[in-house]
Design a protein around this motif. Structure first.
Motif, PDB file in Angstrom:
ATOM      1  N   MET A 130      35.949  59.790 -56.203  1.00  0.00           N
ATOM      2  CA  MET A 130      35.926  61.093 -55.522  1.00  0.00           C
ATOM      3  C   MET A 130      35.142  60.931 -54.224  1.00  0.00           C
ATOM      4  O   MET A 130      33.964  60.573 -54.241  1.00  0.00           O
ATOM      5  CB  MET A 130      35.283  62.160 -56.420  1.00  0.00           C
ATOM      6  N   ASP A 131      35.809  61.205 -53.126  1.00  0.00           N
ATOM      7  CA  ASP A 131      35.158  61.196 -51.816  1.00  0.00           C
ATOM      8  C   ASP A 131      34.691  62.626 -51.554  1.00  0.00           C
ATOM      9  O   ASP A 131      35.493  63.518 -51.275  1.00  0.00           O
ATOM     10  CB  ASP A 131      36.189  60.726 -50.773  1.00  0.00           C
ATOM     11  N   ALA A 132      33.382  62.830 -51.648  1.00  0.00           N
ATOM     12  CA  ALA A 132      32.822  64.189 -51.531  1.00  0.00           C
ATOM     13  C   ALA A 132      32.126  64.393 -50.184  1.00  0.00           C
ATOM     14  O   ALA A 132      31.130  65.123 -50.090  1.00  0.00           O
ATOM     15  CB  ALA A 132      31.869  64.438 -52.696  1.00  0.00           C
ATOM     16  N   ALA A 133      32.682  63.758 -49.147  1.00  0.00           N
ATOM     17  CA  ALA A 133      32.035  63.801 -47.819  1.00  0.00           C
ATOM     18  C   ALA A 133      31.817  65.237 -47.313  1.00  0.00           C
ATOM     19  O   ALA A 133      30.894  65.490 -46.539  1.00  0.00           O
ATOM     20  CB  ALA A 133      32.866  63.014 -46.813  1.00  0.00           C
ATOM     21  N   TYR A 134      32.696  66.176 -47.742  1.00  0.00           N
ATOM     22  CA  TYR A 134      32.596  67.555 -47.232  1.00  0.00           C
ATOM     23  C   TYR A 134      32.060  68.527 -48.291  1.00  0.00           C
ATOM     24  O   TYR A 134      32.188  69.752 -48.135  1.00  0.00           O
ATOM     25  CB  TYR A 134      33.964  68.029 -46.708  1.00  0.00           C
ATOM     26  N   CYS A 135      31.463  67.964 -49.323  1.00  0.00           N
ATOM     27  CA  CYS A 135      30.997  68.772 -50.451  1.00  0.00           C
ATOM     28  C   CYS A 135      30.062  69.905 -50.016  1.00  0.00           C
ATOM     29  O   CYS A 135      30.118  71.007 -50.549  1.00  0.00           O
ATOM     30  CB  CYS A 135      30.271  67.824 -51.396  1.00  0.00           C
TER      31      CYS A 135
ATOM     32  N   HIS B  99      28.962  60.374 -51.523  1.00  0.00           N
ATOM     33  CA  HIS B  99      28.403  61.460 -50.704  1.00  0.00           C
ATOM     34  C   HIS B  99      27.894  60.857 -49.405  1.00  0.00           C
ATOM     35  O   HIS B  99      27.607  59.654 -49.331  1.00  0.00           O
ATOM     36  CB  HIS B  99      27.248  62.147 -51.436  1.00  0.00           C
ATOM     37  N   SER B 100      27.766  61.704 -48.413  1.00  0.00           N
ATOM     38  CA  SER B 100      27.358  61.213 -47.099  1.00  0.00           C
ATOM     39  C   SER B 100      26.512  62.260 -46.393  1.00  0.00           C
ATOM     40  O   SER B 100      26.779  63.462 -46.492  1.00  0.00           O
ATOM     41  CB  SER B 100      28.627  60.962 -46.281  1.00  0.00           C
ATOM     42  N   LEU B 101      25.523  61.791 -45.672  1.00  0.00           N
ATOM     43  CA  LEU B 101      24.699  62.724 -44.893  1.00  0.00           C
ATOM     44  C   LEU B 101      25.398  63.129 -43.590  1.00  0.00           C
ATOM     45  O   LEU B 101      24.987  64.079 -42.921  1.00  0.00           O
ATOM     46  CB  LEU B 101      23.343  62.074 -44.570  1.00  0.00           C
ATOM     47  N   SER B 102      26.463  62.373 -43.239  1.00  0.00           N
ATOM     48  CA  SER B 102      27.091  62.516 -41.913  1.00  0.00           C
ATOM     49  C   SER B 102      27.384  63.955 -41.515  1.00  0.00           C
ATOM     50  O   SER B 102      26.918  64.439 -40.491  1.00  0.00           O
ATOM     51  CB  SER B 102      28.400  61.731 -41.876  1.00  0.00           C
ATOM     52  N   LYS B 103      28.210  64.633 -42.335  1.00  0.00           N
ATOM     53  CA  LYS B 103      28.650  65.985 -41.975  1.00  0.00           C
ATOM     54  C   LYS B 103      27.696  67.029 -42.535  1.00  0.00           C
ATOM     55  O   LYS B 103      27.545  68.115 -41.999  1.00  0.00           O
ATOM     56  CB  LYS B 103      30.069  66.254 -42.498  1.00  0.00           C
ATOM     57  N   MET B 104      27.050  66.647 -43.628  1.00  0.00           N
ATOM     58  CA  MET B 104      26.136  67.562 -44.306  1.00  0.00           C
ATOM     59  C   MET B 104      24.938  67.905 -43.422  1.00  0.00           C
ATOM     60  O   MET B 104      24.443  69.018 -43.427  1.00  0.00           O
ATOM     61  CB  MET B 104      25.680  66.782 -45.549  1.00  0.00           C
TER      62      MET B 104
ATOM     63  N   TYR C  99      24.051  58.030 -37.863  1.00  0.00           N
ATOM     64  CA  TYR C  99      22.974  57.346 -38.599  1.00  0.00           C
ATOM     65  C   TYR C  99      23.527  56.379 -39.641  1.00  0.00           C
ATOM     66  O   TYR C  99      22.849  55.473 -40.068  1.00  0.00           O
ATOM     67  CB  TYR C  99      22.048  58.353 -39.307  1.00  0.00           C
ATOM     68  N   ARG C 100      24.743  56.633 -40.109  1.00  0.00           N
ATOM     69  CA  ARG C 100      25.421  55.796 -41.093  1.00  0.00           C
ATOM     70  C   ARG C 100      24.647  55.707 -42.396  1.00  0.00           C
ATOM     71  O   ARG C 100      24.080  54.668 -42.735  1.00  0.00           O
ATOM     72  CB  ARG C 100      25.703  54.373 -40.534  1.00  0.00           C
ATOM     73  N   ILE C 101      24.617  56.811 -43.110  1.00  0.00           N
ATOM     74  CA  ILE C 101      23.885  56.803 -44.381  1.00  0.00           C
ATOM     75  C   ILE C 101      24.564  57.727 -45.408  1.00  0.00           C
ATOM     76  O   ILE C 101      25.006  58.815 -45.065  1.00  0.00           O
ATOM     77  CB  ILE C 101      22.383  57.176 -44.169  1.00  0.00           C
TER      78      ILE C 101
ATOM     79  N   GLY D 119      26.826  55.031 -44.716  1.00  0.00           N
ATOM     80  CA  GLY D 119      27.886  56.034 -44.570  1.00  0.00           C
ATOM     81  C   GLY D 119      28.859  55.845 -45.719  1.00  0.00           C
ATOM     82  O   GLY D 119      28.799  54.837 -46.442  1.00  0.00           O
ATOM     83  N   SER D 120      29.768  56.822 -45.912  1.00  0.00           N
ATOM     84  CA  SER D 120      30.662  56.653 -47.064  1.00  0.00           C
ATOM     85  C   SER D 120      31.873  55.785 -46.740  1.00  0.00           C
ATOM     86  O   SER D 120      32.444  55.165 -47.632  1.00  0.00           O
ATOM     87  CB  SER D 120      31.081  57.998 -47.647  1.00  0.00           C
ATOM     88  N   LYS D 121      32.243  55.684 -45.472  1.00  0.00           N
ATOM     89  CA  LYS D 121      33.406  54.861 -45.111  1.00  0.00           C
ATOM     90  C   LYS D 121      33.215  53.420 -45.585  1.00  0.00           C
ATOM     91  O   LYS D 121      34.096  52.822 -46.213  1.00  0.00           O
ATOM     92  CB  LYS D 121      33.564  54.884 -43.586  1.00  0.00           C
TER      93      LYS D 121
END
Ligand SMILES: Cc1ncc(COP(=O)(O)O)c(C=O)c1O
Length: 381
Positions: A200-205, A228-233, A239-241, A100-102
């Protein structure tokens, strides 16, 4: 047993009191509509889940992973960065897989922030930047306020001298989207200030509902690191990735810290991410991912429109990205407490930093019907 000073230095958790109240109301059988939580309610994108199930049977997927991540997965990430953003990233030196990105955002700071240094971040912002990034490392924190007057875009000169600068666009909690000129300005800042690592935190990209799709900061400078994170995408927060990409020295520093603190993301989950990213068609996600993004976009439009008529809401700040709606009120905590009495959970802006005081955040992670009902409750005096 005394706690370490850095634990005492963490701010008291504003949400704890609100959560206690919510739990008490739920126990009394009150139906609460949760617009507070930033956790997707829609099902995981199918390819991630199916791939995960399939890779559970891989004989080589059950041992300690490496902290930097599987090379084949890093190659898939590089392929996605090329297809989605047109940037060439070296999978050997410029990518690290994260849980995850956190985790990555926090662990990277340990490599750079220390007493006597300053960590800068946008405010209001994801609390990890100030808490894990600065406080847990004994570093100072400098807030770059995001306000309606600056269209929720920071004044980068305030970050001068900082060791780390956290930026996050599309932005949580304001929903703001940065245009290309901002990415260019940040890139120029990074190139002119080698003493500051720009993150750059692009979690919501990928949660952007109107063209153009947000770019990557790496299109404009290689002197930065992007998460980047798969979480919201792909609706897989559990899953934490995710991954970090960018400046090789920063990637190496992150890997060095991670080797002491974690043993990498499980290989079968890494492989699921690789397949999900490979399922993109150019810049477009798999159809069910696109459909879930569209659904968040529809809900957000509904909430933005409806909140305008809620007594006590002064202004709603619409945006074409993220699943958050940001609105100004008189007293954010009082407003949120009152909403909870009406059966709606919201988040007070000050939980994201001083500049968030006087704002509330509503998330669209519940169905449109429930959002309609929440609006009705909030409108009823
Ligand atoms: C701005 C931002 N960055 C990062 C994260 C962390 O996401 P994850 O660790 O699931 O990738 C979140 C989660 O809510 C977030 O809002």
């Amino acid at each position: 047993m005394p706690l370490a000073q850095r634990v005492h230095n963490l701010p008291s958790y504003l949400f704890a009191g609100l959560e206690a109240k919510a739990t008490e109301l739920k126990q009394r059988g009150v139906d609460l509509i949760d617009l507070g939580i930033a956790d997707p309610d829609l099902p995981p994108v199918d390819i991630v889940k199916q791939s995960l199930i399939r890779h559970l049977d891989d004989p080589d997927a059950h041992q300690y992973p490496s902290s930097v991540g599987d090379l084949a997965v890093r190659k898939a990430v590089a392929g996605w960065m090329q297809a989605r953003f047109g940037v060439a990233i070296d999978p050997a030196m410029e990518i690290c897989i994260t849980s995850g990105s956190k985790e990555g955002l926090a662990n990277l700071s340990r490599a750079y922030a220390e007493p006597g240094t300053v960590v800068a971040a946008t405010d209001p912002g994801y609390p990890v930047y100030a808490n894990a990034g600065a406080i847990l490392n004994g570093a100072g924190f400098r807030a770059l306020p995001l306000t309606p007057d600056n269209q929720f875009m920071p004044d980068l000169t305030l970050a001068e001298g900082a060791r780390l600068l956290y930026l996050n666009y599309p932005n949580n909690p304001t929903g703001a989207v940065a245009d290309e000129s901002f990415y260019r300005e940040v890139a120029a800042f990074a190139d002119a200030h080698p003493e500051t690592l720009v993150i750059m935190d692009a979690a919501y990209c990928e949660l952007s509902f109107l063209p153009p799709k947000p770019p990557s900061l790496l299109q404009f400078s290689k002197n930065v690191i992007e998460f980047h994170s798969l979480s919201k995408m792909m609706n897989v927060t559990g899953y934490r990735i995710g991954f970090a990409a960018g400046q090789p020295e920063a990637i190496a520093a992150l890997v060095k810290i991670k080797t002491q603190l974690d043993s990498g993301a499980p290989v079968f989950i890494q492989r699921a991410m690789a397949e999900a990213l490979a399922a993109y068609d150019g810049v477009n996600p798999p159809a069910d991912a696109q459909e879930s993004h569209n659904e968040y976009g529809r809900r957000k439009a509904l909430l933005e429109k409806g909140l305008k008529d809620v007594p006590g809401v002064k202004q709603v700040y619409p945006s074409p990205a993220t699943f958050f709606v940001w609105a100004s009120v008189d007293d954010d905590v009082a407003f949120v407490e009152h909403a909870m009495e009406k059966g709606v959970i919201l988040t007070p802006g000050r939980g994201f930093g001083e500049a968030g005081e006087g704002f509330i955040r509503a998330a669209v992670t519940t169905s449109a019907d429930r959002i309609e009902l929440a609006l009705q409750r909030l409108r009823d005096e």
